[in-house]
Scaffold this active site. Sequence first.
Site, PDB file in Angstrom:
ATOM      1  N   PRO A  17       4.478  -6.811   3.182  1.00 32.64           N
ATOM      2  CG  PRO A  17       5.729  -7.583   1.388  1.00 32.64           C
ATOM      3  CD  PRO A  17       5.398  -7.900   2.815  1.00 32.64           C
ATOM      4  CG  ASN A  18       3.087  -3.908  -1.601  1.00 33.64           C
ATOM      5  OD1 ASN A  18       3.418  -2.730  -1.727  1.00 33.64           O
ATOM      6  ND2 ASN A  18       3.829  -4.904  -2.038  1.00 33.64           N
ATOM      7  NE  ARG A  25      -1.757  -4.743  -2.754  1.00 34.67           N
ATOM      8  CZ  ARG A  25      -1.171  -5.851  -2.328  1.00 34.67           C
ATOM      9  NH1 ARG A  25      -1.191  -6.159  -1.040  1.00 34.67           N
ATOM     10  NH2 ARG A  25      -0.573  -6.655  -3.168  1.00 34.67           N
ATOM     11  CE1 TYR A  30      -4.755  -8.963  -2.073  1.00 37.12           C
ATOM     12  CE2 TYR A  30      -4.314  -7.039  -3.437  1.00 37.12           C
ATOM     13  CZ  TYR A  30      -4.019  -8.332  -3.056  1.00 37.12           C
ATOM     14  OH  TYR A  30      -2.984  -9.009  -3.662  1.00 37.12           O
ATOM     15  CG  ASN A  81      -1.679 -11.320   4.203  1.00 24.78           C
ATOM     16  OD1 ASN A  81      -0.868 -11.741   3.365  1.00 24.78           O
ATOM     17  ND2 ASN A  81      -2.817 -10.754   3.852  1.00 24.78           N
ATOM     18  CB  ALA A  84       4.787 -10.310  -2.669  1.00 22.92           C
ATOM     19  CD  GLU A 105       0.619 -19.073   3.719  1.00 22.30           C
ATOM     20  OE1 GLU A 105       1.495 -19.898   4.057  1.00 22.30           O
ATOM     21  OE2 GLU A 105       0.260 -18.917   2.541  1.00 22.30           O
ATOM     22  CG  HIS A 107      -2.697 -15.531   1.402  1.00 20.21           C
ATOM     23  ND1 HIS A 107      -1.604 -14.715   1.335  1.00 20.21           N
ATOM     24  CD2 HIS A 107      -2.230 -16.776   1.669  1.00 20.21           C
ATOM     25  CE1 HIS A 107      -0.516 -15.440   1.541  1.00 20.21           C
ATOM     26  NE2 HIS A 107      -0.869 -16.690   1.754  1.00 20.21           N
ATOM     27  NE  ARG A 114      -4.455 -12.397  -6.986  1.00 19.40           N
ATOM     28  CZ  ARG A 114      -3.861 -11.417  -6.287  1.00 19.40           C
ATOM     29  NH1 ARG A 114      -3.787 -11.500  -4.961  1.00 19.40           N
ATOM     30  NH2 ARG A 114      -3.361 -10.376  -6.909  1.00 19.40           N
TER      31      ARG A 114
HETATM   32  C1  DQA Z   1      -1.994 -11.560  -0.409  1.00 22.28           C
HETATM   33  C2  DQA Z   1      -1.741 -12.397  -1.658  1.00 22.28           C
HETATM   34  C3  DQA Z   1      -0.323 -12.195  -2.160  1.00 22.28           C
HETATM   35  O1  DQA Z   1      -0.106 -12.950  -3.335  1.00 22.28           O
HETATM   36  C4  DQA Z   1      -0.061 -10.748  -2.471  1.00 22.28           C
HETATM   37  O2  DQA Z   1       1.277 -10.548  -2.853  1.00 22.28           O
HETATM   38  C5  DQA Z   1      -0.428  -9.836  -1.351  1.00 22.28           C
HETATM   39  C6  DQA Z   1      -1.669 -10.100  -0.627  1.00 22.28           C
HETATM   40  C7  DQA Z   1      -3.462 -11.641   0.050  1.00 22.28           C
HETATM   41  O3  DQA Z   1      -3.727 -11.278   1.194  1.00 22.28           O
HETATM   42  O4  DQA Z   1      -4.318 -12.022  -0.731  1.00 22.28           O
HETATM   43  O5  DQA Z   1       0.240  -8.857  -1.074  1.00 22.28           O
HETATM   44  O6  DQA Z   1      -1.198 -12.080   0.645  1.00 22.28           O
END
Ligand code: DQA
Length: 154
Positions: A17-18, A25, A30, A81, A84, A105, A107, A114
């Site tokens: 998501p997102n 964003r 990011y 990735n 959240a 995994e 990020h 964070r």
């Molecule tokens: C993320 C880190 C997560 O905490 C966050 O919710 C994201 C992006 C990252 O790529 O840094 O959506 O996965």
Amino acid sequence: MDTVSKELMWIEIINGPNLARLGLREPAIYGRETMEDCLERLHTAYDERLRLTYFQSHHEGSLIERLYELQDQHVSGIVLNAGAYTHTSLALADALRATELPAIEVHLSQVYQREPIRQSSLIAPACRGVITGLGMDVYRLGIEALIPLLSPRA
Ligand code: DQA
């Protein structure tokens, strides 16, 4: 030869998501590169060596369904990735365990700098490794980490 070697290894990058509008964003966190640009770079770098695909969803269930589809289709491994859902989704972690897909995994942000909730991952124990905090390069690094772990598809 090219077709043959592409059959040997298939890696899918999955964004949760997102992560559909990277570049727009929260660029301070990011970065400004879009996922499309990143994928173009990755295809240029890897198309001769492996099959590279991409999937993104904002929905937990769709991500889980995708994992089962990929298992059925004998994907070699995934770079994930989960956004959240990393920090909240026991269901996604269960699906990773159930499918036994080799996963890295990733990020973009350095989650350990964070908020405390971002410093815990429910899915990391179901992954072969974790790469965090190196911006868009985490997708390439995830592929590089997977390659030696993967055996050719049966
Ligand atoms: C993320 C880190 C997560 O905490 C966050 O919710 C994201 C992006 C990252 O790529 O840094 O959506 O996965």
